[in-house]
Design an enzyme around this catalytic site. Structure first.
Site, PDB file in Angstrom:
ATOM      1  CG  ASP A 156      -1.721   1.323   1.235  1.00 27.03           C
ATOM      2  OD1 ASP A 156      -1.794   2.048   0.278  1.00 27.03           O
ATOM      3  OD2 ASP A 156      -2.484   1.303   2.249  1.00 27.03           O
ATOM      4  CG  HIS A 157       4.307   2.090  -1.180  1.00 27.04           C
ATOM      5  ND1 HIS A 157       5.692   2.666  -1.245  1.00 27.04           N
ATOM      6  CD2 HIS A 157       4.435   1.158  -0.415  1.00 27.04           C
ATOM      7  CE1 HIS A 157       6.401   2.157  -0.397  1.00 27.04           C
ATOM      8  NE2 HIS A 157       5.688   1.401   0.146  1.00 27.04           N
ATOM      9  CB  THR A 207       4.846   3.318  12.333  1.00 20.93           C
ATOM     10  OG1 THR A 207       6.125   2.761  12.112  1.00 20.93           O
ATOM     11  CG2 THR A 207       4.197   2.718  13.632  1.00 20.93           C
ATOM     12  N   GLY A 208       4.552   3.346   8.921  1.00 22.73           N
ATOM     13  CA  GLY A 208       4.610   4.029   7.452  1.00 22.73           C
ATOM     14  C   GLY A 208       5.872   4.619   7.164  1.00 22.73           C
ATOM     15  CD  GLU A 209       7.030   2.855   4.419  1.00 20.35           C
ATOM     16  OE1 GLU A 209       5.948   3.360   3.614  1.00 20.35           O
ATOM     17  OE2 GLU A 209       7.163   1.866   4.771  1.00 20.35           O
ATOM     18  CG  ASN A 236       4.018   5.780   0.674  1.00 22.32           C
ATOM     19  OD1 ASN A 236       3.991   5.710  -0.476  1.00 22.32           O
ATOM     20  ND2 ASN A 236       4.691   4.825   1.317  1.00 22.32           N
ATOM     21  CB  ALA A 260       8.335  -2.088  16.489  1.00 20.53           C
TER      22      ALA A 260
END
Length: 318
Positions: A37-38, A104-106, A109, A176
Protein backbone atom coordinates in the site's frame (compact mmCIF):
# COMPACT_ATOMS: atom_id res chain seq x y z
CA UNK A 1 3.51 -26.53 8.71
CA UNK A 2 4.48 -23.25 7.10
CA UNK A 3 2.51 -21.68 4.27
CA UNK A 4 3.93 -19.84 1.27
CA UNK A 5 2.49 -16.73 -0.33
CA UNK A 6 3.14 -14.28 -3.13
CA UNK A 7 3.77 -10.57 -2.55
CA UNK A 8 2.08 -8.29 -5.10
CA UNK A 9 4.13 -5.13 -5.64
CA UNK A 10 2.01 -2.04 -6.27
CA UNK A 11 5.26 -0.09 -6.72
CA UNK A 12 6.23 -2.06 -9.85
CA UNK A 13 3.02 -3.05 -11.61
CA UNK A 14 -0.25 -1.52 -12.83
CA UNK A 15 -3.57 -2.94 -11.61
CA UNK A 16 -4.26 -5.35 -14.48
CA UNK A 17 -0.79 -6.89 -14.15
CA UNK A 18 -1.26 -7.36 -10.39
CA UNK A 19 -4.54 -9.20 -10.98
CA UNK A 20 -2.90 -11.46 -13.56
CA UNK A 21 -0.01 -12.18 -11.17
CA UNK A 22 -2.52 -13.13 -8.47
CA UNK A 23 -4.13 -15.62 -10.87
CA UNK A 24 -0.73 -17.07 -11.75
CA UNK A 25 0.17 -17.32 -8.05
CA UNK A 26 -2.96 -19.32 -7.34
CA UNK A 27 -2.34 -21.59 -10.33
CA UNK A 28 1.29 -22.11 -9.23
CA UNK A 29 0.17 -23.33 -5.80
CA UNK A 30 0.83 -20.35 -3.54
CA UNK A 31 -1.35 -20.24 -0.43
CA UNK A 32 -1.97 -16.51 0.05
CA UNK A 33 -1.33 -12.99 -1.23
CA UNK A 34 0.26 -9.91 0.24
CA UNK A 35 -0.20 -6.53 -1.44
CA UNK A 36 1.71 -3.32 -0.73
CA UNK A 37 0.00 0.00 0.00
CA UNK A 38 1.90 3.02 -1.33
CA UNK A 39 1.15 6.49 -2.65
CA UNK A 40 4.58 6.68 -4.37
CA UNK A 41 6.95 3.97 -5.59
CA UNK A 42 10.34 3.94 -3.93
CA UNK A 43 11.95 5.22 -7.15
CA UNK A 44 10.85 6.28 -10.61
CA UNK A 45 12.23 3.10 -12.21
CA UNK A 46 9.64 1.04 -10.34
CA UNK A 47 7.15 3.40 -11.90
CA UNK A 48 3.70 2.49 -10.49
CA UNK A 49 1.52 2.98 -7.42
CA UNK A 50 -2.19 2.13 -7.85
CA UNK A 51 -4.70 2.63 -5.04
CA UNK A 52 -4.53 -0.62 -3.10
CA UNK A 53 -8.20 -0.81 -2.07
CA UNK A 54 -9.34 -0.72 -5.69
CA UNK A 55 -6.96 -3.55 -6.54
CA UNK A 56 -8.17 -5.61 -3.56
CA UNK A 57 -11.73 -5.27 -4.83
CA UNK A 58 -10.63 -6.69 -8.16
CA UNK A 59 -8.68 -9.48 -6.46
CA UNK A 60 -11.82 -10.57 -4.65
CA UNK A 61 -13.38 -11.39 -8.02
CA UNK A 62 -10.28 -12.94 -9.60
CA UNK A 63 -8.85 -15.42 -7.07
CA UNK A 64 -9.87 -17.48 -4.05
CA UNK A 65 -6.66 -16.85 -2.06
CA UNK A 66 -6.53 -14.93 1.24
CA UNK A 67 -5.29 -11.33 0.88
CA UNK A 68 -3.47 -9.05 3.32
CA UNK A 69 -2.12 -5.52 3.07
CA UNK A 70 1.62 -5.45 3.73
CA UNK A 71 1.32 -2.91 5.03
CA UNK A 72 -1.18 -0.09 5.41
CA UNK A 73 -0.35 2.98 7.51
CA UNK A 74 -3.55 4.19 9.26
CA UNK A 75 -1.91 7.25 10.78
CA UNK A 76 -1.50 10.32 8.55
CA UNK A 77 -2.43 9.96 4.88
CA UNK A 78 -5.61 8.01 5.65
CA UNK A 79 -7.62 8.39 8.86
CA UNK A 80 -8.11 5.14 10.82
CA UNK A 81 -11.91 5.45 10.54
CA UNK A 82 -11.56 5.33 6.75
CA UNK A 83 -9.13 2.39 6.93
CA UNK A 84 -11.67 0.55 9.10
CA UNK A 85 -14.34 0.95 6.41
CA UNK A 86 -11.95 -0.10 3.63
CA UNK A 87 -10.82 -3.18 5.57
CA UNK A 88 -14.35 -4.22 6.50
CA UNK A 89 -15.54 -3.93 2.89
CA UNK A 90 -12.50 -5.88 1.67
CA UNK A 91 -13.26 -8.66 4.14
CA UNK A 92 -16.87 -8.81 2.95
CA UNK A 93 -15.79 -8.97 -0.69
CA UNK A 94 -13.25 -11.69 0.09
CA UNK A 95 -15.66 -13.75 2.17
CA UNK A 96 -13.61 -13.31 5.33
CA UNK A 97 -10.28 -14.06 3.59
CA UNK A 98 -8.77 -10.68 4.44
CA UNK A 99 -6.27 -9.59 7.07
CA UNK A 100 -5.30 -5.99 7.70
CA UNK A 101 -1.54 -5.57 7.93
CA UNK A 102 -0.57 -2.23 9.47
CA UNK A 103 2.58 -0.33 10.30
CA UNK A 104 3.88 3.10 11.21
CA UNK A 105 4.61 3.99 7.61
CA UNK A 106 7.14 6.02 5.67
CA UNK A 107 7.40 9.75 4.99
CA UNK A 108 7.55 8.78 1.30
CA UNK A 109 3.80 8.13 1.35
CA UNK A 110 2.51 9.90 4.44
CA UNK A 111 3.92 13.44 4.12
CA UNK A 112 1.95 14.28 0.98
CA UNK A 113 -0.76 16.23 2.82
CA UNK A 114 1.79 18.65 4.23
CA UNK A 115 1.63 17.49 7.84
CA UNK A 116 4.76 16.88 9.90
CA UNK A 117 6.36 13.45 10.04
CA UNK A 118 6.36 12.29 13.68
CA UNK A 119 9.25 10.49 15.33
CA UNK A 120 9.06 6.71 15.65
CA UNK A 121 7.86 6.59 19.31
CA UNK A 122 5.06 9.04 18.47
CA UNK A 123 4.03 6.95 15.46
CA UNK A 124 3.84 3.86 17.66
CA UNK A 125 1.52 5.71 20.04
CA UNK A 126 -0.56 6.91 17.09
CA UNK A 127 -0.81 3.34 15.79
CA UNK A 128 -2.10 2.09 19.12
CA UNK A 129 -4.82 4.73 19.18
CA UNK A 130 -5.66 4.10 15.53
CA UNK A 131 -6.14 0.37 16.15
CA UNK A 132 -8.44 1.13 19.08
CA UNK A 133 -10.65 3.17 16.73
CA UNK A 134 -10.58 0.52 14.00
CA UNK A 135 -11.49 -2.31 16.38
CA UNK A 136 -14.28 -0.27 17.95
CA UNK A 137 -15.73 0.36 14.51
CA UNK A 138 -15.52 -3.35 13.67
CA UNK A 139 -18.12 -3.95 16.40
CA UNK A 140 -20.78 -2.30 14.23
CA UNK A 141 -21.69 0.09 17.03
CA UNK A 142 -21.81 3.86 16.61
CA UNK A 143 -18.68 5.31 18.15
CA UNK A 144 -17.24 8.68 19.05
CA UNK A 145 -13.61 9.08 20.00
CA UNK A 146 -11.75 12.15 21.26
CA UNK A 147 -8.17 11.06 21.73
CA UNK A 148 -4.70 12.51 21.71
CA UNK A 149 -4.23 12.11 17.96
CA UNK A 150 -7.65 11.38 16.43
CA UNK A 151 -11.26 12.50 16.63
CA UNK A 152 -14.22 10.44 15.46
CA UNK A 153 -17.80 11.57 15.82
CA UNK A 154 -20.93 9.41 15.43
CA UNK A 155 -19.26 6.89 13.11
CA UNK A 156 -20.72 3.48 12.38
CA UNK A 157 -19.82 0.80 9.83
CA UNK A 158 -22.84 -0.81 8.21
CA UNK A 159 -21.04 -3.21 5.85
CA UNK A 160 -19.19 -5.69 8.05
CA UNK A 161 -17.87 -9.25 7.76
CA UNK A 162 -19.20 -11.96 10.08
CA UNK A 163 -16.04 -11.73 12.22
CA UNK A 164 -13.83 -8.71 12.95
CA UNK A 165 -10.90 -8.37 10.54
CA UNK A 166 -7.64 -9.66 12.11
CA UNK A 167 -5.00 -6.95 12.37
CA UNK A 168 -1.31 -7.84 12.06
CA UNK A 169 1.32 -5.29 13.07
CA UNK A 170 4.62 -4.71 11.30
CA UNK A 171 7.73 -4.47 13.48
CA UNK A 172 11.46 -4.20 12.79
CA UNK A 173 12.90 -3.67 16.27
CA UNK A 174 12.46 -4.99 19.80
CA UNK A 175 10.23 -2.15 21.06
CA UNK A 176 7.99 -2.42 18.02
CA UNK A 177 7.82 -6.21 18.39
CA UNK A 178 6.64 -5.88 21.97
CA UNK A 179 4.05 -3.33 20.86
CA UNK A 180 2.91 -5.69 18.09
CA UNK A 181 2.54 -8.49 20.64
CA UNK A 182 0.33 -6.29 22.78
CA UNK A 183 -1.91 -4.67 20.17
CA UNK A 184 -1.76 -6.99 17.15
CA UNK A 185 -3.33 -10.30 16.16
CA UNK A 186 -0.06 -11.26 14.49
CA UNK A 187 3.42 -9.99 13.58
CA UNK A 188 4.77 -8.91 10.19
CA UNK A 189 8.50 -8.45 9.64
CA UNK A 190 10.79 -8.60 6.63
CA UNK A 191 13.87 -10.31 8.06
CA UNK A 192 14.18 -13.95 9.22
CA UNK A 193 15.04 -12.76 12.71
CA UNK A 194 14.47 -15.55 15.24
CA UNK A 195 15.30 -13.24 18.17
CA UNK A 196 12.60 -10.78 17.09
CA UNK A 197 10.04 -13.57 16.75
CA UNK A 198 10.92 -14.90 20.20
CA UNK A 199 10.66 -11.42 21.69
CA UNK A 200 7.22 -11.05 20.10
CA UNK A 201 6.07 -14.38 21.54
CA UNK A 202 7.50 -13.70 25.01
CA UNK A 203 6.03 -10.20 25.02
CA UNK A 204 2.47 -11.48 24.72
CA UNK A 205 2.35 -12.71 21.14
CA UNK A 206 2.18 -16.33 22.28
CA UNK A 207 0.86 -18.50 19.47
CA UNK A 208 -0.27 -15.56 17.30
CA UNK A 209 0.86 -16.00 13.67
CA UNK A 210 4.09 -14.50 12.36
CA UNK A 211 4.40 -13.45 8.72
CA UNK A 212 7.53 -12.58 6.76
CA UNK A 213 8.59 -11.86 3.24
CA UNK A 214 11.49 -11.25 0.90
CA UNK A 215 12.25 -10.33 -2.70
CA UNK A 216 13.76 -12.57 -5.35
CA UNK A 217 14.76 -12.10 -8.97
CA UNK A 218 14.37 -15.27 -10.97
CA UNK A 219 15.99 -15.43 -14.40
CA UNK A 220 18.13 -17.77 -16.51
CA UNK A 221 21.09 -15.33 -16.39
CA UNK A 222 22.07 -14.67 -12.77
CA UNK A 223 24.13 -11.57 -13.52
CA UNK A 224 21.28 -10.04 -15.49
CA UNK A 225 18.94 -10.85 -12.58
CA UNK A 226 21.34 -9.09 -10.19
CA UNK A 227 21.36 -6.03 -12.46
CA UNK A 228 17.56 -6.02 -12.55
CA UNK A 229 17.27 -6.32 -8.77
CA UNK A 230 19.84 -3.55 -8.27
CA UNK A 231 18.15 -1.25 -10.79
CA UNK A 232 14.68 -1.61 -9.30
CA UNK A 233 15.18 -2.34 -5.60
CA UNK A 234 18.57 -1.04 -4.43
CA UNK A 235 16.58 0.97 -1.87
CA UNK A 236 16.01 -2.27 0.07
CA UNK A 237 19.64 -2.20 1.22
CA UNK A 238 19.57 1.33 2.68
CA UNK A 239 20.53 1.24 6.35
CA UNK A 240 18.82 2.44 9.49
CA UNK A 241 15.77 4.69 9.35
CA UNK A 242 16.36 6.08 5.86
CA UNK A 243 13.42 4.06 4.54
CA UNK A 244 11.11 5.80 7.00
CA UNK A 245 12.30 9.40 6.71
CA UNK A 246 13.23 10.12 3.07
CA UNK A 247 10.33 12.02 1.50
CA UNK A 248 10.45 11.46 -2.27
CA UNK A 249 11.42 8.82 -4.85
CA UNK A 250 14.21 11.13 -5.99
CA UNK A 251 15.72 11.12 -2.50
CA UNK A 252 15.67 7.31 -2.52
CA UNK A 253 17.37 7.31 -5.92
CA UNK A 254 20.11 9.57 -4.58
CA UNK A 255 20.67 7.46 -1.47
CA UNK A 256 20.58 4.22 -3.48
CA UNK A 257 23.62 5.34 -5.46
CA UNK A 258 25.58 4.17 -2.42
CA UNK A 259 24.24 0.61 -2.79
CA UNK A 260 26.33 -1.73 -4.95
CA UNK A 261 25.12 -4.65 -7.08
CA UNK A 262 27.18 -6.92 -4.83
CA UNK A 263 25.21 -5.77 -1.78
CA UNK A 264 21.95 -6.56 -3.54
CA UNK A 265 23.23 -9.95 -4.77
CA UNK A 266 24.20 -10.93 -1.22
CA UNK A 267 20.68 -10.25 0.05
CA UNK A 268 18.37 -11.18 -2.85
CA UNK A 269 18.13 -14.69 -4.36
CA UNK A 270 18.94 -14.08 -8.03
CA UNK A 271 19.01 -16.49 -10.95
CA UNK A 272 17.56 -19.94 -11.51
CA UNK A 273 19.30 -22.05 -8.84
CA UNK A 274 16.44 -23.63 -6.84
CA UNK A 275 18.71 -24.05 -3.82
CA UNK A 276 19.07 -20.27 -3.37
CA UNK A 277 15.31 -19.70 -3.43
CA UNK A 278 14.56 -22.67 -1.17
CA UNK A 279 17.24 -21.53 1.27
CA UNK A 280 15.72 -18.03 1.47
CA UNK A 281 12.31 -19.51 2.27
CA UNK A 282 13.75 -21.93 4.82
CA UNK A 283 15.51 -19.10 6.66
CA UNK A 284 12.08 -17.73 7.63
CA UNK A 285 10.59 -21.15 8.41
CA UNK A 286 13.55 -22.03 10.62
CA UNK A 287 13.16 -18.70 12.47
CA UNK A 288 9.60 -19.61 13.43
CA UNK A 289 7.49 -17.90 10.76
CA UNK A 290 4.07 -19.31 9.93
CA UNK A 291 3.75 -17.87 6.41
CA UNK A 292 6.50 -16.65 4.07
CA UNK A 293 5.83 -14.41 1.05
CA UNK A 294 8.10 -13.89 -1.95
CA UNK A 295 8.01 -11.10 -4.54
CA UNK A 296 9.51 -11.51 -8.01
CA UNK A 297 11.46 -8.45 -9.14
CA UNK A 298 11.08 -7.51 -12.78
CA UNK A 299 8.86 -8.31 -15.73
CA UNK A 300 9.30 -12.09 -16.20
CA UNK A 301 6.49 -13.10 -13.89
CA UNK A 302 5.41 -16.17 -15.89
CA UNK A 303 8.92 -17.62 -15.79
CA UNK A 304 9.07 -17.03 -12.03
CA UNK A 305 5.76 -18.76 -11.37
CA UNK A 306 6.67 -21.74 -13.58
CA UNK A 307 9.97 -22.02 -11.69
CA UNK A 308 8.37 -21.91 -8.25
CA UNK A 309 5.56 -24.28 -9.29
CA UNK A 310 7.99 -26.92 -10.55
CA UNK A 311 11.29 -26.38 -8.70
CA UNK A 312 10.70 -24.57 -5.40
CA UNK A 313 7.26 -25.13 -3.85
CA UNK A 314 7.40 -28.96 -4.21
CA UNK A 315 10.70 -29.02 -2.30
CA UNK A 316 9.37 -26.72 0.41
CA UNK A 317 6.38 -28.97 0.94
CA UNK A 318 8.24 -32.21 0.51
Amino acid sequence: MAHFGYFLSCEEHPPAALIEQARMAEQAGFDALWISDHYHPWNDRQGQSPFVWSVIGALSQAVSLPVETAVTCPLVRTHPAVIAQAAATSAVQLGGRFRLGVGTGEALNEHILGTGWPEAPVRLAMLEEALQIIRNLFTGEQISHHGRYYTVENARLYTLPDEPVPIDVSAFGPQAAESAARIGDGLITMMPDRALVERFRRGGGGAKPVYGGFKACWGPDRQEAVRTAHRLWANERLPGELGQILPTPRHFEQASELVTPEQVASAVPCGDDPDAHVEAMHAFVDAGFDTVYVQQIGEDQQGFFDFYRTKVLPRLRG
